[in-house]
Design a protein around this motif. Sequence first.
Motif, PDB file in Angstrom:
ATOM      1  N   VAL A  28       0.866  -1.186   0.000  1.00  0.00           N
ATOM      2  CA  VAL A  28       0.000   0.000   0.000  1.00  0.00           C
ATOM      3  C   VAL A  28       0.897   1.227   0.000  1.00  0.00           C
ATOM      4  O   VAL A  28       1.788   1.370   0.845  1.00  0.00           O
ATOM      5  CB  VAL A  28      -0.932   0.001   1.224  1.00  0.00           C
ATOM      6  CG1 VAL A  28      -1.732   1.305   1.272  1.00  0.00           C
ATOM      7  CG2 VAL A  28      -1.863  -1.202   1.196  1.00  0.00           C
ATOM      8  N   LEU A  29       0.677   2.104  -0.945  1.00  0.00           N
ATOM      9  CA  LEU A  29       1.574   3.243  -1.154  1.00  0.00           C
ATOM     10  C   LEU A  29       1.430   4.313  -0.068  1.00  0.00           C
ATOM     11  O   LEU A  29       0.326   4.651   0.344  1.00  0.00           O
ATOM     12  CB  LEU A  29       1.281   3.886  -2.514  1.00  0.00           C
ATOM     13  CG  LEU A  29       1.306   2.952  -3.733  1.00  0.00           C
ATOM     14  CD1 LEU A  29       0.903   3.722  -4.979  1.00  0.00           C
ATOM     15  CD2 LEU A  29       2.682   2.347  -3.916  1.00  0.00           C
ATOM     16  N   ARG A  30       2.576   4.814   0.394  1.00  0.00           N
ATOM     17  CA  ARG A  30       2.572   5.967   1.290  1.00  0.00           C
ATOM     18  C   ARG A  30       3.296   7.147   0.647  1.00  0.00           C
ATOM     19  O   ARG A  30       2.808   8.276   0.662  1.00  0.00           O
ATOM     20  CB  ARG A  30       3.245   5.631   2.616  1.00  0.00           C
ATOM     21  CG  ARG A  30       3.293   6.846   3.567  1.00  0.00           C
ATOM     22  CD  ARG A  30       4.269   6.649   4.714  1.00  0.00           C
ATOM     23  NE  ARG A  30       3.846   5.568   5.601  1.00  0.00           N
ATOM     24  CZ  ARG A  30       4.588   5.129   6.628  1.00  0.00           C
ATOM     25  NH1 ARG A  30       5.787   5.655   6.865  1.00  0.00           N
ATOM     26  NH2 ARG A  30       4.140   4.155   7.393  1.00  0.00           N
ATOM     27  N   HIS A  31       4.483   6.897   0.111  1.00  0.00           N
ATOM     28  CA  HIS A  31       5.291   7.982  -0.466  1.00  0.00           C
ATOM     29  C   HIS A  31       6.107   7.433  -1.618  1.00  0.00           C
ATOM     30  O   HIS A  31       6.613   6.307  -1.550  1.00  0.00           O
ATOM     31  CB  HIS A  31       6.229   8.577   0.587  1.00  0.00           C
ATOM     32  CG  HIS A  31       7.113   9.656   0.059  1.00  0.00           C
ATOM     33  ND1 HIS A  31       6.663  10.937  -0.192  1.00  0.00           N
ATOM     34  CD2 HIS A  31       8.429   9.640  -0.291  1.00  0.00           C
ATOM     35  CE1 HIS A  31       7.665  11.661  -0.673  1.00  0.00           C
ATOM     36  NE2 HIS A  31       8.739  10.895  -0.733  1.00  0.00           N
ATOM     37  N   ILE A  32       6.236   8.205  -2.684  1.00  0.00           N
ATOM     38  CA  ILE A  32       6.999   7.799  -3.859  1.00  0.00           C
ATOM     39  C   ILE A  32       7.896   8.957  -4.279  1.00  0.00           C
ATOM     40  O   ILE A  32       7.480  10.130  -4.256  1.00  0.00           O
ATOM     41  CB  ILE A  32       6.064   7.427  -5.038  1.00  0.00           C
ATOM     42  CG1 ILE A  32       5.099   6.318  -4.628  1.00  0.00           C
ATOM     43  CG2 ILE A  32       6.883   6.984  -6.243  1.00  0.00           C
ATOM     44  CD1 ILE A  32       3.737   6.821  -4.199  1.00  0.00           C
ATOM     45  N   SER A  33       9.115   8.622  -4.682  1.00  0.00           N
ATOM     46  CA  SER A  33      10.013   9.658  -5.204  1.00  0.00           C
ATOM     47  C   SER A  33      10.927   9.047  -6.252  1.00  0.00           C
ATOM     48  O   SER A  33      11.089   7.823  -6.320  1.00  0.00           O
ATOM     49  CB  SER A  33      10.845  10.283  -4.081  1.00  0.00           C
ATOM     50  OG  SER A  33      11.661   9.299  -3.453  1.00  0.00           O
TER      51      SER A  33
END
Length: 346
Positions: A137-142
């Motif tokens: 489950v996505l929280r933060h992407i960079s």
Amino acid sequence: MTTPVTELSDRARGIFRAVVEGYLETGQPVGSRTLAGLGAVQLSPASIRSVMAELETLGLLASPHISAGRLPTDLGLRLFVDGMMRVAEPSFEERATIEARIGSGGPVEDALAATTAALSGLSACAGLVLVPKAELVLRHISFVWLAPDRALAVIVGDDGQVENRVIELMPGTTPSALVEAGNYMSATLAGLSLAEARARLDRQLSADRVALDVAAADLVERGLVVWSEDGDRRPVLIVRGQGRLIDAAAAADLERVRDLLDDLDGKQEVAHLLDSARTGDSTRIFIGAENKLFALSGSSVIARPFRGLDGRVVGVVAVIGPTRLNYARVVPMVDFTAATLARLIG
């Protein structure tokens, strides 16, 4: 093509069954004098040998040495399993052991590992459970610039898990496009699984509602595809009880056991085999060289899928052992374990 059971005479069926059951019990070739002495077949040793020779001509039996008895071939075992086997339901104690391990509490993966160990102990084989990797489950992407044609995509999950992937960049992608793509994904897709994020992105791209330049939009889509495909290739395969594959009978055939243990170390290939058992509702039995993965080790796999409340296949439970494993006892044991796991997962 396997000879149908109905094409064998009553006498041939009786001798064939006696040879197979004797081999599965002892792991040794069964001779005509042994069958005559046990009274399993009311024929003379000479008559038994004649029928054995006919069964060998059909490819159902083989003789490892000139003076030895016969043992079933993979083709013969397939005939026995599909058309002649009389299954024995798990005992009360065996069912209680499996249910206790599954219902022991704690994380689901711990219960799966305990169940696999219990199945291994009861079947005297290695136990396996295949389940999809828990979806991130996505929280933060960079995105981090590495070179004009490459970037490092960094994803942080809700559980704190951090994963990195190197992805290719389309020509002309600027560092600012990486920042833009990361900000968009973190703001728009946080709290979604990878599958949900891809579905939302597809909808927004179709509706032309993604306020990104071409390079940034390509980054967003490429990053989700890479992670999704990678997750699909990495199911969780739990293996317990490899040591049980080295028994007294296997001591005389250590090369085969070594091949089998090597097969189990190659988890991706084993996982692919078990994944093929996800379709259908029945138990799949792979015998020896029927599957090229176990052609050298001469092993058999009994596998059955288990489902959640929504009817979708959640995973596959299986055992692996020598081709002489006790199919009549192990098949219903795997079936019961799959049904019990379905109640837990559901």
